[in-house]
Motif scaffolding. Structure first.
Motif, PDB file in Angstrom:
ATOM      1  N   ARG A 194      37.975  12.900  59.801  1.00 22.73           N
ATOM      2  CA  ARG A 194      38.382  13.211  58.465  1.00 22.73           C
ATOM      3  C   ARG A 194      39.862  12.759  58.338  1.00 22.73           C
ATOM      4  O   ARG A 194      40.630  12.682  59.420  1.00 22.73           O
TER       5      ARG A 194
ATOM      6  N   ASP B  28      42.010  14.485  56.111  1.00 18.58           N
ATOM      7  CA  ASP B  28      42.659  15.607  55.367  1.00 18.58           C
ATOM      8  C   ASP B  28      42.513  16.940  56.255  1.00 18.58           C
ATOM      9  O   ASP B  28      42.643  17.945  55.736  1.00 18.58           O
TER      10      ASP B  28
ATOM     11  N   ASN C 276      35.380  15.552  43.915  1.00 17.58           N
ATOM     12  CA  ASN C 276      36.634  15.555  44.025  1.00 17.58           C
ATOM     13  C   ASN C 276      37.537  14.509  44.819  1.00 17.58           C
ATOM     14  O   ASN C 276      38.717  14.469  44.924  1.00 17.58           O
ATOM     15  N   GLN C 277      36.669  13.719  45.422  1.00 21.85           N
ATOM     16  CA  GLN C 277      36.995  12.537  46.174  1.00 21.85           C
ATOM     17  C   GLN C 277      37.981  13.154  47.196  1.00 21.85           C
ATOM     18  O   GLN C 277      38.903  12.579  47.591  1.00 21.85           O
ATOM     19  N   GLU C 278      37.241  14.227  47.869  1.00 25.69           N
ATOM     20  CA  GLU C 278      38.326  14.832  49.041  1.00 25.69           C
ATOM     21  C   GLU C 278      37.186  14.797  50.348  1.00 25.69           C
ATOM     22  O   GLU C 278      36.074  14.696  50.181  1.00 25.69           O
TER      23      GLU C 278
ATOM     24  N   ASN D  94      33.079  18.469  47.112  1.00 24.01           N
ATOM     25  CA  ASN D  94      33.888  17.584  47.704  1.00 24.01           C
ATOM     26  C   ASN D  94      34.097  16.004  47.335  1.00 24.01           C
ATOM     27  O   ASN D  94      34.945  15.594  46.871  1.00 24.01           O
TER      28      ASN D  94
END
Length: 275
Positions: free
Chosen positions: A229, A231, A144-146, A141
């Motif tokens: 978070r 997301d 992926n910069q998530e 993650n």
């Protein structure tokens, strides 16, 4: 807090039309180390370690598929109207650990029945491996910069984040804004959980309680980190799916520990001896 830093390349290697992404490599590394840990413990307990090699052949692809299905269901608006192959683009990120756990547990239950071994014994041995894989996988993650948190305040940076390595803070600089590295918080939480599980099994608890302790530990951490978070998947409105599932899992795990003890179903210890 504003920032300026280039992102790390998500691709590890490009071979013509084939691109190998860090995300997939890191997930695979977590799975490999988890398998190594499980086979070592199986061998120590006198269990055929090839069981875990056979199990992972089925469990990993099913876990990935179920994790992706879970994610797509709760993020359907993101894929509705797009190209059909976007649903399968897991190298772009977008898999849910709760979906993976559901698929893995169902697979392990069926596998245990077919091989005529105890599901709880397999689950106990696998629990440290699972949480190790999760701790490593969160770095996918990161690449992926998530799975990051909200924007970092100047106070938060001065009090804590400035002491993190530059490569972490730089990667959390997205669109000129620095975000909380919640992937790191969860990775550290899982590593602490790994140590606790390894210590717990030394005390030879009832069979099933190492795995259920893993579920409790992971779910508590996930509940609080999920609240940070940006997301999150949502069931309805502002009700975060992972937080609801985490509460349910903690309650069910505690109830299972109590039920198995008082019903006599937990009649063996971790090492297989009768209570």
């Amino acid at each position: 807090m504003t920032c300026s830093a280039p992102a790390l390349d998500r691709a590890l290697l490009e071979l013509g039309p084939l691109t190998v992404y860090w995300y997939g490599v890191i997930i695979a590394a977590g799975a490999f180390l988890g398998l190594w840990l499980a086979t070592r413990e199986a061998d120590r307990l006198g269990l055929n370690k090839d069981l875990f090699v056979d199990l992972i052949v089925f469990a990993i692809p099913i876990a990935i598929i179920s994790a992706r299905i879970y994610y797509v269901i709760f993020e359907w608006d993101r894929y509705d109207g797009g190209t059909w192959w976007d649903v399968f683009a897991i190298w772009e990120g977008g898999i849910a650990i709760h979906g993976a756990l559901i698929g893995s547990v169902v697979t392990a239950i069926i596998f245990a029945r077919v091989r005529k071994v105890s599901f709880w014994q397999l689950a106990d041995i696998a629990a440290p491996s699972i949480i190790l894989g999760q701790a490593i996988g969160r770095w996918g993650n990161f690449m992926n910069q998530e799975a990051h948190g909200g924007p970092v305040s100047q106070a938060a940076y001065d009090n804590f984040l400035q002491y993190l390595p530059d490569f972490i803070n730089n990667q959390m600089c997205i669109g000129g804004v620095m975000y909380h590295p919640t992937f790191l918080y969860e990775s550290v939480w899982n590593l602490i959980g790994l140590v606790l599980l390894l210590l717990l099994r030394r005390f030879n608890p009832r069979r099933g309680e190492v795995f259920l302790s893993y579920v409790i530990w992971y779910s508590i951490g996930r509940y609080f980190i999920e609240g940070m978070r940006t997301d999150s998947l949502y069931i309805v409105g502002q009700l975060r799916t992972a937080q609801v599932i985490s509460i349910v899992l903690v309650v069910l795990s505690i109830a299972l520990i109590i039920y198995r003890r008082y019903s006599g179903k937990a009649d063996r210890l971790y090492n297989g001896r009768k209570v």
